[in-house]
Design an enzyme around this catalytic site. Structure first.
Site: not given
Length: 119
Positions: A22, A73, A99
């Protein structure tokens, strides 16, 4: 008198996530910001100084989205805190960070974090 503002579907390509790929490949994210503020003076003055400049809010969101983080978060919390700090005229605030196509072992459109402060 309160005025509501909705900054809808701000799209960003960013590198947030726990998994190593990612941070390399990145992903698409959508941010929605809703807030209320007392800006009735701007109804008469037509002066941006008497309201909350939503272009400045967008620029703040864009800057925070450019800082990689492991957790949604953390990103949403930074956006929320910076908006509250930078725009004291805001009375209530909601930040939604999604996302798209998160890396899970199944099909999911998005994972979303919602932070709300309704004073």
């Amino acid at each position: 008198m309160q005025t509501s503002f909705n900054l809808k579907n701000m799209r960003f390509y960013a590198y947030h996530g726990v998994l190593p790929q990612e941070k390399i490949i990145g992903n698409n994210f959508v941010v929605n910001v809703t807030f209320t503020a007392e800006v009735s003076r701007s109804f008469e003055t037509d002066n941006v100084a008497d309201t909350v400049n939503y272009a400045a809010v967008y620029d703040l969101v864009k800057a925070e989205m450019a800082v990689p983080s492991k957790l949604l978060e953390h990103v949403a919390g930074r956006i929320f805190s910076e908006i509250k700090r930078s725009f004291p005229r805001i009375n209530s605030l909601e930040v939604r960070l999604a996302k798209l196509n998160p890396p899970v072992s199944g099909e999911m459109e998005a994972s979303e974090i919602i932070i709300t402060d309704n004073e």
